[in-house]
Write a protein that holds these residues in place. Sequence first.
Motif, PDB file in Angstrom:
ATOM      1  N   VAL A 188       0.846  -1.204   0.000  1.00 60.05           N
ATOM      2  CA  VAL A 188       0.000   0.000   0.000  1.00 60.05           C
ATOM      3  C   VAL A 188       0.876   1.246   0.000  1.00 60.05           C
ATOM      4  CG1 VAL A 188      -1.741   1.309   1.280  1.00 60.05           C
ATOM      5  CG2 VAL A 188      -1.960  -1.184   1.066  1.00 60.05           C
ATOM      6  N   ALA A 189       1.872   1.273   0.874  1.00 55.31           N
ATOM      7  CA  ALA A 189       2.792   2.419   0.912  1.00 55.31           C
ATOM      8  C   ALA A 189       3.544   2.546  -0.409  1.00 55.31           C
ATOM      9  CB  ALA A 189       3.761   2.272   2.076  1.00 55.31           C
ATOM     10  N   ALA A 190       3.963   1.423  -0.981  1.00 55.98           N
ATOM     11  CA  ALA A 190       4.671   1.457  -2.260  1.00 55.98           C
ATOM     12  C   ALA A 190       3.772   2.012  -3.362  1.00 55.98           C
ATOM     13  CB  ALA A 190       5.165   0.059  -2.621  1.00 55.98           C
ATOM     14  N   ALA A 191       2.517   1.567  -3.403  1.00 53.20           N
ATOM     15  CA  ALA A 191       1.578   2.067  -4.416  1.00 53.20           C
ATOM     16  C   ALA A 191       1.356   3.561  -4.249  1.00 53.20           C
ATOM     17  CB  ALA A 191       0.262   1.308  -4.332  1.00 53.20           C
ATOM     18  N   ARG A 192       1.239   4.005  -3.026  1.00 58.22           N
ATOM     19  CA  ARG A 192       1.022   5.440  -2.785  1.00 58.22           C
ATOM     20  C   ARG A 192       2.245   6.253  -3.183  1.00 58.22           C
ATOM     21  NH1 ARG A 192      -2.481   4.160   2.500  1.00 58.22           N
ATOM     22  NH2 ARG A 192      -4.479   3.996   1.419  1.00 58.22           N
ATOM     23  N   PHE A 193       3.451   5.753  -2.893  1.00 55.27           N
ATOM     24  CA  PHE A 193       4.671   6.444  -3.321  1.00 55.27           C
ATOM     25  C   PHE A 193       4.690   6.564  -4.838  1.00 55.27           C
ATOM     26  CE2 PHE A 193       8.959   6.207  -5.059  1.00 55.27           C
ATOM     27  CZ  PHE A 193       9.560   7.307  -4.458  1.00 55.27           C
ATOM     28  N   ASP A 198       4.269  -4.511 -10.852  1.00 58.11           N
ATOM     29  CA  ASP A 198       3.562  -5.235  -9.803  1.00 58.11           C
ATOM     30  C   ASP A 198       4.318  -5.036  -8.500  1.00 58.11           C
ATOM     31  OD1 ASP A 198       1.719  -6.193 -11.640  1.00 58.11           O
ATOM     32  OD2 ASP A 198       2.752  -8.103 -11.915  1.00 58.11           O
ATOM     33  N   LEU A 199       3.608  -4.764  -7.424  1.00 62.44           N
ATOM     34  CA  LEU A 199       4.203  -4.475  -6.126  1.00 62.44           C
ATOM     35  C   LEU A 199       3.963  -5.667  -5.206  1.00 62.44           C
ATOM     36  CD1 LEU A 199       2.925  -0.804  -5.989  1.00 62.44           C
ATOM     37  CD2 LEU A 199       5.158  -1.627  -6.793  1.00 62.44           C
ATOM     38  N   ALA A 200       4.837  -6.647  -5.315  1.00 62.18           N
ATOM     39  CA  ALA A 200       4.657  -7.917  -4.614  1.00 62.18           C
ATOM     40  C   ALA A 200       5.239  -7.852  -3.206  1.00 62.18           C
ATOM     41  CB  ALA A 200       5.322  -9.049  -5.384  1.00 62.18           C
TER      42      ALA A 200
END
Length: 143
Positions: A19-24, A58-60
């Motif tokens: 979630v943090a990675a997607a928001r960044f 993709d943020l695995a």
Amino acid sequence: MTKNSMRLDHVVLWVTDPVAAARFHADVVGLEPVRLTEFIEGKVPFPSVRVNEETLLDLAPRTFVDHMKMLPGAADSAGHPVNHVCLSLPAEAFDALRARLEHHGVPLSDIGHDSFGARGNAPRTFYFRDPDGNVFEARHYDD
């Protein structure tokens, strides 16, 4: 480009907090989140961010290492990021990305010049890391 030509579909990045990675990647890099709500709701195993109409990151979650059974030894690569992922942008978007990264306090490399890539030599490039340590290059071409 035709439907039958080879192209890059997606790159999987290992992240600690999807979630943090997607928001960044959405707020700072400017990429569109894909399936983030579904991930938060527990409906899909990971979110992604869209680089363009044909390519995703993709943020695995790193906890996926146990699922890496498609090839012998695949689990051993979990957590070892690639050298870097390069994003090519128009010159104005390149400048805007650098400004957003600076605004968010993301450390940046100096501007490099005349770096070779898929479309020839790029007049300007720079590098940055996401919060999980994945290295990105940003560049623009003259056209």
